[in-house]
Design a protein around this motif. Structure first.
Motif, mmCIF file in Angstrom:
data_model
loop_
_atom_site.group_PDB
_atom_site.id
_atom_site.type_symbol
_atom_site.label_atom_id
_atom_site.label_comp_id
_atom_site.label_asym_id
_atom_site.label_seq_id
_atom_site.Cartn_x
_atom_site.Cartn_y
_atom_site.Cartn_z
ATOM 1 N N THR A 30 38.285 23.020 41.385
ATOM 2 C CA THR A 30 39.340 22.115 41.836
ATOM 3 C C THR A 30 40.663 22.438 41.148
ATOM 4 N N VAL A 31 40.604 22.663 39.843
ATOM 5 C CA VAL A 31 41.821 23.002 39.097
ATOM 6 C C VAL A 31 42.384 24.333 39.587
ATOM 7 N N ALA A 32 41.509 25.297 39.891
ATOM 8 C CA ALA A 32 41.978 26.593 40.404
ATOM 9 C C ALA A 32 42.660 26.431 41.756
ATOM 10 N N ILE A 33 42.103 25.594 42.627
ATOM 11 C CA ILE A 33 42.696 25.354 43.954
ATOM 12 C C ILE A 33 44.071 24.717 43.806
ATOM 13 N N ILE A 34 44.169 23.688 42.975
ATOM 14 C CA ILE A 34 45.446 23.012 42.767
ATOM 15 C C ILE A 34 46.451 23.956 42.115
ATOM 16 N N GLY A 35 45.991 24.783 41.177
ATOM 17 C CA GLY A 35 46.873 25.741 40.506
ATOM 18 C C GLY A 35 47.436 26.775 41.459
ATOM 19 N N LYS A 36 46.597 27.290 42.354
ATOM 20 C CA LYS A 36 47.072 28.286 43.325
ATOM 21 C C LYS A 36 48.087 27.665 44.288
ATOM 22 N N ARG A 37 47.825 26.442 44.712
ATOM 23 C CA ARG A 37 48.776 25.771 45.605
ATOM 24 C C ARG A 37 50.089 25.485 44.879
ATOM 25 N N ALA A 38 49.997 25.114 43.602
ATOM 26 C CA ALA A 38 51.209 24.863 42.812
ATOM 27 C C ALA A 38 52.042 26.135 42.684
ATOM 28 N N ASN A 39 51.391 27.278 42.521
ATOM 29 C CA ASN A 39 52.123 28.553 42.469
ATOM 30 C C ASN A 39 52.818 28.842 43.791
ATOM 31 N N GLN A 40 52.152 28.557 44.910
ATOM 32 C CA GLN A 40 52.772 28.765 46.216
ATOM 33 C C GLN A 40 54.000 27.873 46.382
ATOM 34 N N ILE A 41 53.874 26.629 45.975
ATOM 35 C CA ILE A 41 54.996 25.695 46.087
ATOM 36 C C ILE A 41 56.152 26.131 45.193
ATOM 37 N N ALA A 42 55.838 26.581 43.970
ATOM 38 C CA ALA A 42 56.889 27.024 43.043
ATOM 39 C C ALA A 42 57.651 28.212 43.609
ATOM 40 N N VAL A 43 56.941 29.149 44.228
ATOM 41 C CA VAL A 43 57.604 30.317 44.821
ATOM 42 C C VAL A 43 58.490 29.888 45.985
ATOM 43 N N GLU A 44 58.002 28.965 46.822
ATOM 44 C CA GLU A 44 58.806 28.468 47.940
ATOM 45 C C GLU A 44 60.076 27.783 47.445
ATOM 46 N N MET A 45 59.925 26.949 46.434
ATOM 47 C CA MET A 45 61.086 26.229 45.901
ATOM 48 C C MET A 45 62.090 27.190 45.270
ATOM 49 N N LYS A 46 61.598 28.194 44.566
ATOM 50 C CA LYS A 46 62.491 29.163 43.931
ATOM 51 C C LYS A 46 63.248 29.971 44.977
ATOM 52 N N ASN A 47 62.557 30.400 46.020
ATOM 53 C CA ASN A 47 63.224 31.158 47.087
ATOM 54 C C ASN A 47 64.265 30.302 47.802
#
Length: 110
Positions: A30-47
């Motif tokens: 569960t933590v890995a799933i949330i972590g991967k999604r958080a990385n995707q969101i961070a990249v989207e926000m940064k772009n």
């Protein structure tokens, strides 16, 4: 994605991990799933932030630079006030908006 419409809290909140891991049955998965999604969101926000700040990029010095800096500061403040990517990802996971699958589990069932 419009992050202003998210219902995620802007501050850290305590979560019951047993409630979070009901779908997977494993806290670490569960933590890995949330972590991967958080990385995707961070990249989207940064772009998205980079694109908005590129509009103000000027290669010459002029008198309007002070006004442009104010606009850049306002954009930066907007992104600073948004919830952190981990909080957004956790809220999405709780609401069931995150699709996930474990290929190892799928292979075992076939």
């Amino acid at each position: 994605m419009d992050y202003k419409k998210t219902t995620a809290p802007t501050t850290t909140t305590t979560r019951d991990m047993m409630d979070l891991c009901k779908d997977t049955g494993n806290v670490y998965e569960t933590v890995a799933i949330i972590g991967k999604r958080a990385n995707q969101i961070a990249v989207e926000m940064k772009n998205e932030l980079s694109k908005k700040l590129q509009e103000f990029a000027s290669y010459t010095d002029n008198l309007e630079e002070v006004f442009e800096n104010r606009e850049q500061i306002e954009i930066s403040r907007y992104y600073e006030k948004l919830p952190k990517p981990t909080l957004i990802a956790t809220q999405e996971y709780i609401e069931g908006k995150v699709y996930h699958r474990n290929p190892a589990k799928v292979k075992d069932t076939l």
